[in-house]
Design an enzyme around this catalytic site. Structure first.
Site, short mmCIF file in Angstrom:
data_model
loop_
_atom_site.label_atom_id
_atom_site.label_comp_id
_atom_site.label_asym_id
_atom_site.label_seq_id
_atom_site.Cartn_x
_atom_site.Cartn_y
_atom_site.Cartn_z
N HIS A 1 1.08 -1.37 -0.13
CA HIS A 1 -0.37 0.07 -0.06
C HIS A 1 0.88 1.66 -0.32
O HIS A 1 1.41 1.69 1.34
CB HIS A 1 -0.38 0.30 1.17
CG HIS A 1 -2.13 -1.75 1.69
ND1 HIS A 1 -3.37 -0.68 1.61
CD2 HIS A 1 -1.98 -2.48 1.58
CE1 HIS A 1 -3.64 -1.99 1.39
NE2 HIS A 1 -3.31 -3.03 2.28
N GLY B 1 -10.29 2.39 8.37
CA GLY B 1 -10.40 0.91 9.55
C GLY B 1 -10.17 0.43 10.96
O GLY B 1 -11.47 -0.29 11.64
N HIS C 1 -4.08 2.07 -3.84
CA HIS C 1 -4.50 1.71 -1.74
C HIS C 1 -4.57 -0.40 -2.24
O HIS C 1 -4.86 -0.55 -3.80
CB HIS C 1 -5.81 1.27 -2.58
CG HIS C 1 -6.39 1.70 -1.40
ND1 HIS C 1 -7.33 3.66 -1.19
CD2 HIS C 1 -6.82 1.31 0.03
CE1 HIS C 1 -7.46 3.17 0.24
NE2 HIS C 1 -6.99 1.94 0.34
N GLU D 1 -14.38 -7.69 25.97
CA GLU D 1 -13.17 -8.66 26.28
C GLU D 1 -11.99 -8.48 25.04
O GLU D 1 -10.84 -8.82 25.00
CB GLU D 1 -13.83 -10.20 25.72
CG GLU D 1 -15.05 -11.14 26.66
CD GLU D 1 -16.11 -9.87 26.27
OE1 GLU D 1 -16.18 -9.22 25.26
OE2 GLU D 1 -17.12 -10.75 27.62
N HIS E 1 -23.42 -20.37 26.46
CA HIS E 1 -22.15 -19.85 27.91
C HIS E 1 -21.60 -21.29 27.76
O HIS E 1 -20.44 -20.96 28.08
CB HIS E 1 -23.07 -19.71 29.00
CG HIS E 1 -23.07 -18.39 29.18
ND1 HIS E 1 -24.21 -17.46 27.78
CD2 HIS E 1 -23.30 -17.07 29.68
CE1 HIS E 1 -24.67 -16.38 28.31
NE2 HIS E 1 -23.58 -16.14 29.71
C1 LIG Z 1 -9.15 -6.52 10.29
C2 LIG Z 1 -8.86 -6.07 9.20
N1 LIG Z 1 -9.54 -6.45 8.27
C3 LIG Z 1 -9.90 -6.74 6.86
C4 LIG Z 1 -8.04 -5.56 6.12
C5 LIG Z 1 -7.49 -5.25 5.32
N2 LIG Z 1 -7.66 -4.38 4.82
C6 LIG Z 1 -6.36 -3.36 5.07
S1 LIG Z 1 -6.59 -1.99 4.19
C7 LIG Z 1 -8.07 -2.06 4.89
C8 LIG Z 1 -8.80 -0.80 4.76
C9 LIG Z 1 -7.91 0.56 4.26
O1 LIG Z 1 -9.10 1.53 4.64
P1 LIG Z 1 -8.42 2.23 5.78
O2 LIG Z 1 -8.23 2.26 7.10
O3 LIG Z 1 -9.30 3.48 5.47
O4 LIG Z 1 -6.90 2.61 5.54
P2 LIG Z 1 -6.09 3.63 4.03
O5 LIG Z 1 -6.49 3.06 3.10
O6 LIG Z 1 -7.13 5.16 4.17
O7 LIG Z 1 -4.59 3.57 4.55
C10 LIG Z 1 -8.37 -3.24 4.69
C11 LIG Z 1 -9.92 -3.43 4.92
C12 LIG Z 1 -7.27 -5.77 7.36
N3 LIG Z 1 -5.84 -5.06 7.14
N4 LIG Z 1 -7.68 -6.38 8.94
#
Ligand SMILES: Cc1ncc(C[n+]2csc(CCOP(=O)(O)OP(=O)(O)O)c2C)c(N)n1
Ligand SMILES: [Mg+2]
Length: 692
Positions: free
Chosen positions: A37, A180, A284, A435, A496
């Site tokens: 990325h 995220g 991305h 948790e 549970h």
């Molecule tokens: C728990 C989890 N789910 C999915 C992903 C896959 N993933 C990597 S980056 C991303 C999302 C990117 O969006 P953002 O968090 O806004 O980061 P940006 O691209 O803007 O840097 C995803 C879904 C991950 N790394 N972790």
């Protein structure tokens, strides 16, 4: 400012040159790997640069300095940002003892090997692999969760170890997070906990770039994040443009003055400078492509054909910035600490033990021993006594429960002190019904060298498993206390009652799971756990009482240290059938053994509290406990039978669960699901016939 001119630039221009170096390194590394990325590092470069150069109290020459500020990249997919910073700041590599070496954490060659086999620059930052990486990140939400534990640890250390005139601990935690991180549930739990605890040393920097992988963030994320965090009790700062270094500096300043946790919302452009910066996919999850890299470099005033270029003056700039500032701070601290060590040798000695991951002398003194008792007690009860005895000996054993302390029995009664705003020296944490955040915070606490424990019902490991997995991946010694470990919990019913959790956690590499059979096995299990340095451990304990075995009649519980041991045996040591079990089912095996014995059958009982530890024993020991010649074997466990075939073999039988449980009193559940002496005896006879 054009780098190709190789003129030494100063001041603001030098800042821009350095920031663009971070950006182009990220672009080039991702392009060469053809994976990764680039966009987030490009957008965030000024944010990380201004933080490291002007604020972060971090000495690149001593990356494990105990009072360093922590920098957590929760948006682990932006790993090239961190690798570029580690390279440009010339962070040192450390040896196995954590001492800095003359080598570097990340070299330019390492950056050229981004995402390649055995490189120090894997796809997402991995703790322990690359010096300077404070925690493993990638699964979004985990890093922010870790940072809450790090902040808790920092405040606890300060409350317990600082003395008037000796502010040994006053470090801050800075965490870069993305959309995220703030969408994930664990991020919200962690933010809520941090807000409640009013952690003033915690700063999250939110990369508000308004895009996620699928497209614009507003396809799925439209809430007012700042308003949400204000609701949690956070101080919220806004920076309207990630490239505005003075606005960033103002926000960092405000954080340092704030009385609670701070969120800095930074508006940024993913893939800043690339012609397709608004086209999310271009910046991305994939390389920009040669042509776009070229155009972006042109935009930066960069030589378009240069790769991995570090213009003159950039490394010097970092040396003069974080390098000098951080080193001076660290040196000053060393002087302060050596005076402290003279004045408070006992405290300094404790800190040294902690840093090395050593237990204090006498860590296992005054542990209880339990007399034989047919009625016995629940293993959660004996567990509560043991943890209290251990915590008296190990001052940095601290933790709590996710709102089940009265059920889990983990409260440190002798301490009586709770970790709350204004009493940050407390050793009992109240994680609330969170948790997952508890799991993530425990990781942050362990990374800060405390020995943390966290407790909940065993079934709710499902709510925290992603953090447990990262503890296992990082090889850090977090302790989990899980009670209510089977259908034996009774009336609460199938919602549970754990079924598949034992099998699933046994499948997790590096995690050590122990399910002790009686009070004395609990003592031994805790001893095993305390001595682990590189494994998280799960103690799986019962709600219901189990007899305390008469150890003059049966073997010593010390066998727990080998994972499995012969508890009761045929008189001549040559059994015709082996009964094996864990936890509460061991007493069922023993009763069945006694009945078989009275009927003239030569049986053996093997208590198997830990498959993981048993698997590590040499073959001779394993064959001694489970002689290959004895094919008639029965395993008894109130859980999924998955995995037991490796121990019972083709002629063996497993008395286990093949469905979810039910809501009923214990005795009815035992009958319904076949956990009776008659059933186990019958299974033993069947196994003997089958193996004839
Ligand atoms: C728990 C989890 N789910 C999915 C992903 C896959 N993933 C990597 S980056 C991303 C999302 C990117 O969006 P953002 O968090 O806004 O980061 P940006 O691209 O803007 O840097 C995803 C879904 C991950 N790394 N972790
Ligand atoms: Mg985003």
């Amino acid at each position: 400012m054009v780098a190709s001119e190789q003129t030494l630039v100063t001041g603001k221009q030098l800042d821009i040159l350095s920031i663009n170096t971070i950006r182009t390194l990220a672009m080039d590394a991702v392009q060469k790997a053809n994976s990764g990325h680039p966009g987030a590092p490009m957008g965030l470069a000024p944010v990380a640069y201004s933080l490291w150069q002007r604020f972060l109290r971090y000495d690149p020459q001593d990356p494990l300095w105990p009072n360093r500020d922590r920098f957590v990249l929760s948006a682990g997919h932006a790993s090239m940002l961190l690798y570029a910073m580690l390279y440009l700041a010339e962070v040192r590599d450390v040896d196995a003892e954590g001492k800095p070496t003359s080598g570097f954490a990340v070299t330019l060659d390492d950056i050229k090997r981004f995402r390649q086999i055995d490189s120090k620059t894997p796809g997402h930052p991995e703790f322990g692999l690359t010096s300077g990486v404070e925690t493993t990140t990638g699964p979004l939400g985990q890093g922010v969760g870790n940072s809450v534990g790090m902040a808790i640890a920092g405040l606890w250390l300060a409350a317990r170890y600082n003395r008037p005139g000796f502010e040994i601990f006053n470090y801050n935690i800075y965490t870069i997070c993305s959309d995220g991180d703030l969408m994930e549930g664990v991020g919200s739990e962690a933010a809520s906990l941090a807000g409640h605890l009013r952690l003033p040393n915690l700063c999250w920097i939110y990369d508000n770039n308004r895009v996620t992988l699928d497209g614009p963030a507003d396809w799925s994320f439209t809430e007012d994040v700042g308003e949400r965090f204000r609701g949690y009790g956070w101080n919220v700062e806004h920076v309207m443009d990630a490239n505005d270094l003075s606005a960033l500096a103002g926000a960092y300043d405000n954080f340092r003055d704030s009385k609670g946790p701070t969120l800095i919302v930074v508006n940024s452009h993913i893939g800043y400078g690339s012609p397709h910066k608004q086209d999310t996919n271009a910046a991305h999850g994939e390389a920009l492509g040669e042509e776009e890299v070229r155009l972006t470099k042109k935009f930066y005033g960069w030589p378009e054909d240069a790769h991995f270029l570090v213009p003159d003056g950039v490394l010097e700039n970092f040396r003069a910035g974080i390098g000098k500032r951080g080193h001076d701070l660290q040196q000053k601290w060393q002087t302060l600490f050596s005076d402290y060590a003279k004045k408070f040798p006992e405290l300094a000695d404790q800190l040294a033990h902690m840093q090395r991951g050593d237990l204090p002398d006498g860590w296992d003194k005054n542990l209880p021993t339990f007399p034989a008792d047919a009625k016995g007690m629940a293993t959660r009860e004996s567990g509560g006594q043991v943890i209290n005895a251990l915590a008296k000996n190990v001052p940095w054993l601290i933790g709590g429960s996710a709102d089940l302390q009265t059920s889990n029995k983990t409260y440190l009664k002798f301490e009586g002190s709770d970790f709350q705003p204004g009493s940050y020296g407390g050793r009992n944490l109240h994680f609330g019904v969170r948790e997952h955040a508890m799991g993530a915070a425990l990781n942050g606490m362990a990374l800060s060298k405390l020995r943390p424990f966290g407790a909940t019902f065993f079934n709710f490991t499902d709510y925290m498993r992603p953090s447990m997995r990262l503890a296992a991946l990082m090889e850090i010694p977090v302790i989990y206390v899980f009670t209510h470990d089977s259908i034996g919990l009774g009336e609460d019913g199938p919602t549970h009652q754990p079924i598949e959790q034992l099998a699933s956690l046994r499948a997790m590499p590096h995690l050590v799971l122990l399910r002790p059979a009686d009070a004395n096995e609990v003592v031994e299990a805790w001893k095993v756990v305390m001595q682990l340095r590189k494994n998280p451990a799960a103690l799986v304990l019962s709600r219901q009482a189990v007899p305390t075995f008469d150890r003059t009649k049966y073997a010593s519980a010390a066998g727990v240290a080998r994972g499995a041991y012969v508890l009761a045996d045929a008189a001549d040591g040559k059994p015709d059938v082996i009964l094996m079990g864990t936890g509460t089912e061991v007493s069922l095996c023993v009763t069945a053994y006694e009945q078989l014995k009275s009927e003239g059958v030569k049986a053996r009982v093997v208590s198997m509290p830990s498959w993981d530890i048993f698997a590590r024993q040499d073959e001779a020991y394993r064959n001694q406990v489970l002689p290959p010649a004895v094919k008639a074997r029965v395993a008894v466990e109130m859980a999924s039978t998955f995995g037991w075939s490796q121990y019972v073999g083709p002629n063996g039988l497993v008395v286990g669960m093949h469905s979810f449980g039910a809501s009923a009193p214990l005795k009815d559940l035992l009958k319904k699901f076949g956990f009776t002496v008659d059933h186990v005896v019958a299974a033993a006879r069947d196994a003997m016939s089958a193996s004839k």
